[in-house]
Scaffold this motif. Structure first.
Motif, PDB file in Angstrom:
ATOM      1  N   UNK A  36       0.841  -1.214   0.000  1.00 44.31           N
ATOM      2  CA  UNK A  36       0.000   0.000   0.000  1.00 44.31           C
ATOM      3  C   UNK A  36       0.866   1.251   0.000  1.00 44.31           C
ATOM      4  N   UNK A  37       0.659   2.089  -0.971  1.00 45.06           N
ATOM      5  CA  UNK A  37       1.402   3.350  -1.072  1.00 45.06           C
ATOM      6  C   UNK A  37       0.432   4.458  -1.470  1.00 45.06           C
ATOM      7  N   UNK A  38       0.890   5.686  -1.278  1.00 41.17           N
ATOM      8  CA  UNK A  38       0.097   6.819  -1.730  1.00 41.17           C
ATOM      9  C   UNK A  38      -0.137   7.819  -0.622  1.00 41.17           C
ATOM     10  N   UNK A  39      -0.937   8.813  -0.964  1.00 40.22           N
ATOM     11  CA  UNK A  39      -1.201   9.919  -0.048  1.00 40.22           C
ATOM     12  C   UNK A  39      -2.226   9.516   1.005  1.00 40.22           C
ATOM     13  N   UNK A  40      -1.919   9.884   2.242  1.00 35.62           N
ATOM     14  CA  UNK A  40      -2.859   9.662   3.342  1.00 35.62           C
ATOM     15  C   UNK A  40      -3.863  10.810   3.406  1.00 35.62           C
ATOM     16  N   UNK A  41      -5.102  10.481   3.702  1.00 39.14           N
ATOM     17  CA  UNK A  41      -6.102  11.518   3.941  1.00 39.14           C
ATOM     18  C   UNK A  41      -5.918  12.101   5.343  1.00 39.14           C
ATOM     19  N   UNK A  42      -6.078  13.405   5.449  1.00 40.13           N
ATOM     20  CA  UNK A  42      -6.183  14.078   6.744  1.00 40.13           C
ATOM     21  C   UNK A  42      -7.621  14.548   6.851  1.00 40.13           C
ATOM     22  N   UNK A  43      -8.346  14.016   7.830  1.00 41.32           N
ATOM     23  CA  UNK A  43      -9.791  14.271   7.840  1.00 41.32           C
ATOM     24  C   UNK A  43     -10.395  13.949   9.196  1.00 41.32           C
ATOM     25  N   UNK A  44     -11.541  14.542   9.451  1.00 33.97           N
ATOM     26  CA  UNK A  44     -12.389  14.118  10.565  1.00 33.97           C
ATOM     27  C   UNK A  44     -13.177  12.892  10.127  1.00 33.97           C
ATOM     28  N   UNK A  45     -13.323  11.938  11.030  1.00 31.56           N
ATOM     29  CA  UNK A  45     -14.082  10.722  10.749  1.00 31.56           C
ATOM     30  C   UNK A  45     -15.378  10.714  11.536  1.00 31.56           C
ATOM     31  N   UNK A  46     -16.449  10.301  10.897  1.00 26.72           N
ATOM     32  CA  UNK A  46     -17.679  10.030  11.629  1.00 26.72           C
ATOM     33  C   UNK A  46     -17.421   8.930  12.661  1.00 26.72           C
ATOM     34  N   UNK A  47     -18.010   9.046  13.852  1.00 25.65           N
ATOM     35  CA  UNK A  47     -17.914   7.941  14.802  1.00 25.65           C
ATOM     36  C   UNK A  47     -18.524   6.643  14.270  1.00 25.65           C
ATOM     37  N   UNK A  48     -19.338   6.762  13.201  1.00 23.49           N
ATOM     38  CA  UNK A  48     -19.963   5.590  12.587  1.00 23.49           C
ATOM     39  C   UNK A  48     -19.237   5.156  11.311  1.00 23.49           C
ATOM     40  N   UNK A  49     -18.021   5.638  11.090  1.00 22.41           N
ATOM     41  CA  UNK A  49     -17.254   5.256   9.908  1.00 22.41           C
ATOM     42  C   UNK A  49     -16.826   3.798  10.020  1.00 22.41           C
ATOM     43  N   UNK A  50     -16.890   3.065   8.917  1.00 22.88           N
ATOM     44  CA  UNK A  50     -16.564   1.639   8.947  1.00 22.88           C
ATOM     45  C   UNK A  50     -15.097   1.375   9.280  1.00 22.88           C
ATOM     46  N   UNK A  51     -14.218   2.364   9.135  1.00 21.66           N
ATOM     47  CA  UNK A  51     -12.830   2.177   9.559  1.00 21.66           C
ATOM     48  C   UNK A  51     -12.750   1.885  11.047  1.00 21.66           C
ATOM     49  N   UNK A  52     -13.683   2.434  11.823  1.00 17.51           N
ATOM     50  CA  UNK A  52     -13.602   2.337  13.283  1.00 17.51           C
ATOM     51  C   UNK A  52     -14.861   1.734  13.895  1.00 17.51           C
ATOM     52  N   UNK A  53     -15.602   0.942  13.110  1.00 23.97           N
ATOM     53  CA  UNK A  53     -16.812   0.318  13.635  1.00 23.97           C
ATOM     54  C   UNK A  53     -16.548  -0.494  14.891  1.00 23.97           C
TER      55      UNK A  53
END
Length: 399
Positions: free
Chosen positions: A275-292
């Motif tokens: 995995x390579x590339x630019x990282x996003x800098x962002x606010x995440x919803x508490x309901x985002x699937x990254x952090x379910x």
């Protein structure tokens, strides 16, 4: 549990984290041509929730991946039907997955197992008056898509749980798959007959439960990149034994991940290239699937995540709708936001040290611009010594 081949791939904790970020669309260049629908297909499910602070969660999820995509464009991408045919087809439908979620319409057949289970359910929490179910179906057939209010009323009293017989009937029809929600109007579900709304090629429950589960496990593994049995089960709220029954045939491959201490499976395509590339800098919803899944979030990011909207105010630690801040592939803080006119208010900010200040400022300014705010005000920073540096950085970024 079915005997599985021994893992042949060992991943470091950092490699696993980056695989996860790429799978979730938060590492690398976003597919802007595919847009919001591409995000939905990639994730397989986008959670819905009634809370709206900056925006509703189903808007925040594509925003986190694509940047400041127009909010009207987000809604249209989910709910506006396709064109170019006599019977325009929806792109998505709403059903019970991880929770109430927007799902790609091509996933309709995969949830036959859940519709089967609902149909055989022996009891319900709400009573259904005799003849109401049939009347609701008849009315939808005659009049077309309707909300529960238009069908005759959603509630008997002002209490949110006190559903009318009509609401009970149409929600049961939704669970059974006879009725489908393919849009919302003023945050109310709009119901239609599935036979009219779902494309004919997809409108079937021909898949047996095992095949539904096999496909959902594979898709969950692809959306996660790499995950444990519990991670994969949680994605569409499956039972552990359901995952066990099909994972050997799912196409996912067993791997070991440094520090995880339990078996894991990965999408083989995710292992083919680093995995390579630019990282996003962002606010995440508490309901985002990254952090379910909280245990997964702690395992991958060393970050304790909990939604406190339903916690009594005096017991909250991070705030009503604390949004984790993603930067550089890590979770570096939290912001509990609000809006006052054209000002985005950071009511409470938690920072993972001084190094997080620039990223949190960048995330706040981008979010403010997205929701048409022209200023950002910081109220409280958990580390008081970082409040002034954050305010200075915000002033610099705002220009």
């Amino acid at each position: 549990m079915t005997s599985l081949p021994r893992p042949t791939t060992e991943l470091s904790a950092d490699e696993a984290r980056r695989i996860v970020l790429r799978a979730q669309g938060l590492l690398g260049a976003p597919d802007r041509r595919a847009g919001v629908r591409g995000v939905l297909r990639r994730l397989g499910a986008v959670q819905l929730d009634t809370i709206s602070v900056l925006a509703r969660s189903h808007e925040l999820v594509p925003y986190a991946r694509l940047g400041a995509v127009g909010r009207r464009a987000v809604e249209d991408a989910y709910w506006v039907t396709g064109s170019g045919s006599a019977s325009p087809a929806p792109h998505a439908f709403e059903y019970w997955s991880h929770a109430a979620c927007v799902l790609p319409v091509e996933e309709w057949p995969h949830f036959a197992f859940r519709r089967h289970a609902y149909r055989s359910r022996p009891h319900w929490n709400h009573e259904l008056p005799e003849g109401t179910y049939e009347q609701v179906v008849k009315q939808l057939r005659a009049e077309g898509p309707l909300t529960a209010t238009e069908l005759g009323g959603a509630k008997r009293t002002s209490e949110w749980w006190d559903w009318s017989g009509t609401k009970v009937a149409v929600e049961r029809a939704l669970m059974y798959g006879e009725v489908v929600c393919v849009t919302r109007r003023g945050w109310k579900r709009v119901y239609d007959l599935a036979e009219r709304a779902i494309p004919a090629a997809l409108l079937h429950d021909e898949l047996d439960d095992r095949e539904c589960l096999r496909r959902l496990v594979r898709l969950a593994g692809q959306a996660l990149g790499v995950g444990t049995r519990a991670d994969i089960a949680d994605y569409h709220r499956l039972k552990g034994e359901q995952v066990d029954a099909v994972i050997a045939d799912s196409g996912l491959v067993p791997v070991t991940v440094e520090g995880w201490g339990r078996p894991a499976w990965a999408d083989p395509a995710a292992l083919e290239t680093p995995p390579r590339g630019r990282h996003r800098t962002t606010l995440l919803s508490p309901f985002d699937s990254l952090i379910w899944e909280r245990a997964r979030t702690e395992r991958i990011f060393g970050f304790s995540h909990r939604l406190e909207a339903y916690v009594p105010r005096q017991k909250r630690v991070y705030g009503y709708f604390a949004m984790p801040v993603l930067a550089g592939g890590r979770l570096v803080g939290r912001v509990d936001p609000a809006r006052e006119g054209r000002t985005l208010v950071a009511r409470q900010v938690t920072l993972d040290g001084a190094r997080a200040v620039p990223a949190v400022a960048e995330a706040l300014v981008e979010a403010a611009s997205w929701v048409a705010c022209t200023d950002v005000r910081v109220e409280r920073v958990d580390a008081p010594e970082l409040r002034e540096p954050l305010i200075r950085e915000l002033a610099r970024v705002l220009g």
